[in-house]
Design a protein around this motif. Structure first.
Motif, mmCIF file in Angstrom:
data_model
loop_
_atom_site.group_PDB
_atom_site.id
_atom_site.type_symbol
_atom_site.label_atom_id
_atom_site.label_comp_id
_atom_site.label_asym_id
_atom_site.label_seq_id
_atom_site.Cartn_x
_atom_site.Cartn_y
_atom_site.Cartn_z
ATOM 1 N N ASN A 41 0.739 -1.141 0.024
ATOM 2 C CA ASN A 41 0.083 -0.114 -0.098
ATOM 3 C C ASN A 41 0.800 1.208 0.123
ATOM 4 O O ASN A 41 0.249 2.172 -0.644
ATOM 5 C CB ASN A 41 -0.974 0.211 1.110
ATOM 6 C CG ASN A 41 -1.873 -1.070 1.100
ATOM 7 O OD1 ASN A 41 -2.003 -1.713 0.175
ATOM 8 N ND2 ASN A 41 -2.024 -1.656 2.350
ATOM 9 N N CYS A 42 1.911 1.334 0.891
ATOM 10 C CA CYS A 42 2.801 2.465 0.748
ATOM 11 C C CYS A 42 3.477 2.529 -0.791
ATOM 12 O O CYS A 42 4.516 1.647 -0.809
ATOM 13 C CB CYS A 42 3.613 2.451 1.966
ATOM 14 S SG CYS A 42 2.997 2.536 3.584
ATOM 15 N N PRO A 102 0.433 9.321 3.843
ATOM 16 C CA PRO A 102 0.505 10.838 4.139
ATOM 17 C C PRO A 102 1.640 11.581 4.165
ATOM 18 O O PRO A 102 2.804 11.002 4.384
ATOM 19 C CB PRO A 102 -0.058 10.857 5.598
ATOM 20 C CG PRO A 102 -0.611 9.586 5.698
ATOM 21 C CD PRO A 102 0.043 8.583 4.874
ATOM 22 N N HIS A 103 1.813 12.748 3.558
ATOM 23 C CA HIS A 103 3.177 13.381 3.250
ATOM 24 C C HIS A 103 3.746 13.385 4.415
ATOM 25 O O HIS A 103 5.151 13.226 4.289
ATOM 26 C CB HIS A 103 2.613 14.914 2.407
ATOM 27 C CG HIS A 103 3.533 15.652 2.271
ATOM 28 N ND1 HIS A 103 4.692 15.274 1.552
ATOM 29 C CD2 HIS A 103 3.759 17.148 2.426
ATOM 30 C CE1 HIS A 103 5.512 16.310 1.364
ATOM 31 N NE2 HIS A 103 4.982 17.435 1.864
ATOM 32 N N SER A 104 3.328 14.027 5.437
ATOM 33 C CA SER A 104 4.247 14.252 6.576
ATOM 34 C C SER A 104 4.179 12.950 7.530
ATOM 35 O O SER A 104 4.142 13.246 8.821
ATOM 36 C CB SER A 104 3.782 15.428 7.194
ATOM 37 O OG SER A 104 2.477 15.510 7.646
ATOM 38 N N SER A 105 4.069 11.882 7.217
ATOM 39 C CA SER A 105 3.869 10.774 8.007
ATOM 40 C C SER A 105 5.270 10.000 8.540
ATOM 41 O O SER A 105 5.153 9.371 9.760
ATOM 42 C CB SER A 105 3.335 9.476 7.136
ATOM 43 O OG SER A 105 4.230 9.096 6.301
ATOM 44 N N LEU A 194 3.069 1.985 12.792
ATOM 45 C CA LEU A 194 2.627 2.647 13.687
ATOM 46 C C LEU A 194 3.272 3.871 13.692
ATOM 47 O O LEU A 194 4.609 3.984 13.950
ATOM 48 C CB LEU A 194 2.680 1.934 15.103
ATOM 49 C CG LEU A 194 2.067 0.463 15.076
ATOM 50 C CD1 LEU A 194 2.742 -0.383 16.123
ATOM 51 C CD2 LEU A 194 0.555 0.649 15.367
ATOM 52 N N LEU A 195 2.603 5.078 13.408
ATOM 53 C CA LEU A 195 3.258 6.582 13.065
ATOM 54 C C LEU A 195 3.452 7.047 14.368
ATOM 55 O O LEU A 195 2.724 8.056 14.901
ATOM 56 C CB LEU A 195 2.457 7.039 12.214
ATOM 57 C CG LEU A 195 2.272 6.431 10.816
ATOM 58 C CD1 LEU A 195 1.145 7.523 9.974
ATOM 59 C CD2 LEU A 195 3.603 6.204 10.241
ATOM 60 N N VAL A 196 4.527 6.716 15.200
ATOM 61 C CA VAL A 196 4.852 7.179 16.510
ATOM 62 C C VAL A 196 5.332 8.721 16.520
ATOM 63 O O VAL A 196 4.910 9.421 17.359
ATOM 64 C CB VAL A 196 6.033 6.479 17.059
ATOM 65 C CG1 VAL A 196 6.708 7.271 18.173
ATOM 66 C CG2 VAL A 196 5.352 5.041 17.517
#
Ligand code: PMV
Length: 342
Positions: A41-42, A102-105, A194-196
């Motif tokens: 997906n990414c 997302p752009h700023s992930s 997991l976007l810590v």
């Protein structure tokens, strides 16, 4: 003055045995071989319009917005690959790119972005009669490597191996090769990112790789990585999840321990990174689940688990892991089959 237009979608990947350190005697030659799951997906979608002309001119947009700050990196990349295809530095580039994440992930887009651009250039080379289908992906991988080392592995699925290693036939320091001799449990393995921490990293990979030159543990690390490649190959074939967990988590923590023992030392993990790791360990101890984590060069955690456990793992994320993510954000992904023309 011919104009060519082409478009590719190329995924990100997550290394299980990590590449950390480049040999000083070449450009983007890894100190050890590495292997990754290709994600599904990414991904980055890139459309390239290339018009032949005498000089080099680059225009690049991300999600429809001009991004002039990408130009120096792309220019450096084109100059680096010009010994393979001299035409690349004689043209006008209009590059239109967008990421599915997302752009700023805080997810690095260099692997997907550089591989997508490399594939577009290879398409043009093929149309010009400079590249045959037989070596298309290998050449794209070589170009991608010159943009960003880990990008070399993104063109193939379900896994890519980059760096010469005697247990992986055809493996090379110059490009990655496909690896697909894997047990069925791994063919659709899940990776929830997991976007810590979504912000910029404090130390770039380029700087981190450089700090391995003269690092006191470097040689031992290269020996260990070589052994781990041998070991992981057996694990990937047998489907032994306990052995998989032990090796993959050790690789992740070794990567970060190399950062912490560099001179100057640095830490990319955040306190939430450790909380996620502890929660996964506690869950495994309590319920005996075969779930584990890996890390790339950042604070985010890649939570890895078999497809058959997806429902239970999602419940666990919602109940216990999400609280440690910035704004509760995470991205579900799984093993994918590599880049595709769009
Ligand atoms: O491709 P680079 O230069 O951004 O380096 C990537 C390094 C790691 O992601 C930490 C490991 C790897 O093998 O992908």
């Amino acid at each position: 003055m011919t104009t060519y237009t082409t478009a590719w979608k190329s995924p990100s990947n997550i290394a299980l045995v990590k590449y950390w350190g480049k040999r000083p005697d070449g450009i983007q030659i890894p100190s050890n071989a590495s292997i990754s799951f290709t994600l599904n997906n990414c991904a980055t979608n890139t459309t390239l319009t290339f018009t032949e002309q005498d000089n080099l001119e680059i225009e690049v947009s991300l999600e429809g917005k001009d991004e002039p700050e990408f130009i120096p990196k792309i220019e450096q990349f084109l100059k680096r690959v010009s010994h393979i295809f001299p035409f690349v530095i004689k043209g006008r580039y209009s590059i239109d790119t967008s990421n599915s994440f997302p752009h700023s992930s805080g997810i690095a887009s260099s692997a997907s972005g550089m591989s997508a651009l490399a594939l577009c250039i290879c398409d043009i080379a093929k149309e010009k009669g400079l590249l045959s289908e037989e070596v298309f992906l290998q050449t794209a991988s070589e170009l991608a490597r010159l943009g960003s080392g880990s990008a070399s592995r993104s063109v193939y699925g379900p896994m890519g191996v980059w760096g010469e290693h005697s247990d992986f036939e055809g493996s090379s320091d110059n490009y990655a090769v496909e690896y697909s001799e894997i047990h069925k449990v791994f063919t659709d393995y899940c990776d929830t990112i997991l976007l810590v921490h979504k912000g910029q990293k404090t130390v770039s990979s380029t700087v981190g790789h450089d700090l391995i030159n003269g690092h006191p543990f470097a040689e031992a690390r290269f020996v260990q990585a070589k052994e781990n490649m041998t070991e992981l190959r057996k694990i990937l074939q047998s489907g032994n999840l306990d052995a998989f967990i032990a090796l993959v988590e050790s690789e992740a923590l070794t990567l970060h321990s190399l950062m912490m023992s560099s001179n100057p030392y640095f830490i990319l993990m955040k306190s939430e990174t450790l909380k996620v790791i502890e929660a996964i360990w506690a869950k495994r101890k309590k319920d005996g689940v075969k779930w584990c984590f890996t890390l790339d060069a950042g604070a985010n955690v890649h939570f890895l688990y078999p497809q058959a456990d997806k429902e239970a793992a999602i419940q666990f994320i919602e109940r216990e892991l999400k609280q440690y993510c910035e704004n509760g954000a995470f991205i579900h992904d799984e093993v994918g089959m590599g880049a595709e023309r769009i």
